[in-house]
Design an enzyme around this catalytic site. Structure first.
Site, PDB file in Angstrom:
ATOM      1  CE1 TYR A 206       0.346   7.748  -6.694  1.00 50.67           C
ATOM      2  CE2 TYR A 206      -1.352   8.202  -8.007  1.00 50.67           C
ATOM      3  CZ  TYR A 206      -0.918   7.698  -6.971  1.00 50.67           C
ATOM      4  OH  TYR A 206      -1.768   7.316  -5.923  1.00 50.67           O
ATOM      5  CB  ALA A 207      -0.027   7.957 -14.520  1.00 53.44           C
ATOM      6  CB  ALA A 208       4.700   5.463 -15.265  1.00 58.53           C
ATOM      7  CB  THR A 209       4.070   3.820  -9.973  1.00 61.88           C
ATOM      8  OG1 THR A 209       3.454   4.806  -9.453  1.00 61.88           O
ATOM      9  CG2 THR A 209       5.539   4.456 -10.097  1.00 61.88           C
ATOM     10  CE  LYS A 210      -0.278   4.451  -6.577  1.00 66.01           C
ATOM     11  NZ  LYS A 210      -0.024   3.328  -5.606  1.00 66.01           N
TER      12      LYS A 210
ATOM     13  CB  SER B  32      -4.360   5.081  -8.459  1.00 67.03           C
ATOM     14  OG  SER B  32      -4.800   6.348  -8.882  1.00 67.03           O
TER      15      SER B  32
ATOM     16  CG  ASN C 273      -1.627   1.144   1.597  1.00 61.16           C
ATOM     17  OD1 ASN C 273      -2.440   1.685   0.900  1.00 61.16           O
ATOM     18  ND2 ASN C 273      -0.842   2.086   2.540  1.00 61.16           N
TER      19      ASN C 273
HETATM   20  P1  NAD Z   1      -0.443   8.651   2.839  1.00 59.31           P
HETATM   21  O1  NAD Z   1       0.353   9.657   2.406  1.00 59.31           O
HETATM   22  O2  NAD Z   1      -1.620   8.990   3.865  1.00 59.31           O
HETATM   23  O3  NAD Z   1       0.058   7.234   3.153  1.00 59.31           O
HETATM   24  C1  NAD Z   1       1.322   6.919   2.550  1.00 59.31           C
HETATM   25  C2  NAD Z   1       2.006   5.884   3.498  1.00 59.31           C
HETATM   26  O4  NAD Z   1       2.976   5.676   2.786  1.00 59.31           O
HETATM   27  C3  NAD Z   1       2.956   7.055   4.573  1.00 59.31           C
HETATM   28  O5  NAD Z   1       2.460   6.735   6.038  1.00 59.31           O
HETATM   29  C4  NAD Z   1       4.162   7.165   4.088  1.00 59.31           C
HETATM   30  O6  NAD Z   1       5.167   7.403   5.304  1.00 59.31           O
HETATM   31  C5  NAD Z   1       4.365   5.676   3.684  1.00 59.31           C
HETATM   32  N1  NAD Z   1       5.447   5.748   2.732  1.00 59.31           N
HETATM   33  C6  NAD Z   1       6.092   6.464   1.874  1.00 59.31           C
HETATM   34  N2  NAD Z   1       7.140   5.957   1.272  1.00 59.31           N
HETATM   35  C7  NAD Z   1       7.536   4.538   2.008  1.00 59.31           C
HETATM   36  C8  NAD Z   1       8.474   3.826   1.753  1.00 59.31           C
HETATM   37  N3  NAD Z   1       9.518   4.023   1.205  1.00 59.31           N
HETATM   38  N4  NAD Z   1       8.471   2.799   2.736  1.00 59.31           N
HETATM   39  C9  NAD Z   1       7.438   2.644   3.475  1.00 59.31           C
HETATM   40  N5  NAD Z   1       6.638   3.373   3.663  1.00 59.31           N
HETATM   41  C10 NAD Z   1       6.205   4.782   2.993  1.00 59.31           C
HETATM   42  O7  NAD Z   1      -1.352   8.296   1.495  1.00 59.31           O
HETATM   43  P2  NAD Z   1      -2.795   7.299   1.151  1.00 59.31           P
HETATM   44  O8  NAD Z   1      -3.666   8.221   0.510  1.00 59.31           O
HETATM   45  O9  NAD Z   1      -3.276   6.577   2.416  1.00 59.31           O
HETATM   46  O10 NAD Z   1      -2.202   6.327   0.044  1.00 59.31           O
HETATM   47  C11 NAD Z   1      -2.013   4.997   0.269  1.00 59.31           C
HETATM   48  C12 NAD Z   1      -1.914   4.293  -1.191  1.00 59.31           C
HETATM   49  O11 NAD Z   1      -3.271   4.527  -1.629  1.00 59.31           O
HETATM   50  C13 NAD Z   1      -0.818   4.679  -2.074  1.00 59.31           C
HETATM   51  O12 NAD Z   1      -0.188   3.863  -2.590  1.00 59.31           O
HETATM   52  C14 NAD Z   1      -1.614   5.786  -2.764  1.00 59.31           C
HETATM   53  O13 NAD Z   1      -0.798   5.896  -3.915  1.00 59.31           O
HETATM   54  C15 NAD Z   1      -2.928   5.077  -2.991  1.00 59.31           C
HETATM   55  N6  NAD Z   1      -4.007   5.926  -3.467  1.00 59.31           N
HETATM   56  C16 NAD Z   1      -4.355   6.900  -2.895  1.00 59.31           C
HETATM   57  C17 NAD Z   1      -5.571   7.655  -3.204  1.00 59.31           C
HETATM   58  C18 NAD Z   1      -5.995   9.034  -2.514  1.00 59.31           C
HETATM   59  O14 NAD Z   1      -6.743   9.523  -3.132  1.00 59.31           O
HETATM   60  N7  NAD Z   1      -5.597   9.075  -1.177  1.00 59.31           N
HETATM   61  C19 NAD Z   1      -5.942   7.308  -4.357  1.00 59.31           C
HETATM   62  C20 NAD Z   1      -5.449   6.543  -5.419  1.00 59.31           C
HETATM   63  C21 NAD Z   1      -4.351   5.668  -4.747  1.00 59.31           C
END
Ligand code: NAD
Length: 248
Positions: free
Chosen positions: A154-158, A141, A89
């Site tokens: 970001y899009a490339a990774t997702k 995502s 995640n």
């Molecule tokens: P967030 O920023 O609240 O949480 C992300 C967490 O990842 C943070 O606690 C951060 O410290 C941790 N992190 C970052 N780099 C790290 C690393 N190298 N090793 C370990 N942990 C690390 O974000 P979120 O919204 O809860 O996102 C969770 C996931 O959901 C992500 O993959 C994000 O891309 C995806 N996502 C989020 C949304 C949204 O609208 N919030 C939409 C689509 C996808």
């Protein structure tokens, strides 16, 4: 309880969706290995969940640190003898139009969101293959499917995460192993990742979303829970959109 006694690793567990998931899994009886860079938030999560049926074990870990992941997996295997679930995640954003995107911002996002998923899975899956089963959830995502201005990296990774999910769903079921791999594609969710989005943009997005609101972290956690639990025992290689209908 839906995850009683299951050993599950969640990355990015200190904040947002990962944190809501760690709590929910713990409510359902799991032993959650909660990995994140933010030790302080991890400790507060462990404190908040200490009276729940399961257990949250905080681990400071970067998904980019292969040596640390290797050591963590060995430690979990020693202690519990198995890993039932992995939720990849952790994720970051470094947005810019491509003309302005630095190589550093490209690399940073690829390293965490794409290579981080590869790193975690590469070390965890031999344990799952050894035990013959497991469930892996990768966080994609809507942006990975439909793209988004300013998010080339970001899009490339997702998008890559979806491709890895489908590949692994095939690869990890060879020779009778029952390892399921699915992806979740959240839409626009209220977490620290989206807290800086201007009010005007939020209003515009909410207008576009058929359910007319942003999602809550818990609404993604509910789907992670379903995919890690045995309730989804016949689902693999899928991308589940959790976006209020945004991409219809
Ligand atoms: P967030 O920023 O609240 O949480 C992300 C967490 O990842 C943070 O606690 C951060 O410290 C941790 N992190 C970052 N780099 C790290 C690393 N190298 N090793 C370990 N942990 C690390 O974000 P979120 O919204 O809860 O996102 C969770 C996931 O959901 C992500 O993959 C994000 O891309 C995806 N996502 C989020 C949304 C949204 O609208 N919030 C939409 C689509 C996808």
């Amino acid at each position: 309880m839906r995850l009683e006694g299951k050993v599950v690793i969640i990355t990015g567990a200190a904040s947002g969706i990962g944190r809501a998931s760690a709590r929910k899994f713990c409510e359902e009886g799991a032993i959650v290995i909660a990995c994140d860079l933010n030790e302080e938030l991890l400790n507060s999560l462990a404190e908040e969940t200490k009276d729940l049926p399961g257990e949250v074990i905080p681990k400071r870990l970067s998904v980019t640190d292969r040596e640390a992941i290797k050591a963590l997996v060995a430690e979990i295997k020693d202690k519990y003898g198995r890993i039932d679930g992995l939720v990849n995640n952790a994720g970051i954003t470094r947005d810019a139009l491509i003309q302005k995107m630095s190589e550093e911002d490209w690399d940073a996002v690829i390293n965490v969101n794409l290579k981080g998923v590869f790193n975690m899975t590469q070390f965890v899956v031999p344990v799952m293959i050894g035990q013959g089963y497991g469930s892996i959830v990768n966080t994609s995502s809507v942006v990975g499917v439909y793209g988004n201005i300013g998010q080339t990296n970001y899009a490339a990774t997702k998008g890559g995460v979806i491709a890895m999910t489908k590949t692994w769903a095939k690869e990890f079921t060879r020779r009778g192993a029952k390892i399921r791999v699915n992806a979740v594609a959240p839409g626009f969710i209220k977490t620290p990742m989206t807290e800086k989005v201007p009010e005007k943009v939020i209003k515009m997005m909410e207008e576009k979303i058929p359910l007319k609101r942003m999602g809550e972290a818990e609404e993604i956690a509910n789907v992670y829970l379903f995919l890690i639990s045995d309730e989804s025992s016949y689902i693999t290689g899928q991308v589940i959109g959790v976006d209020g209908g945004l991409v219809l």
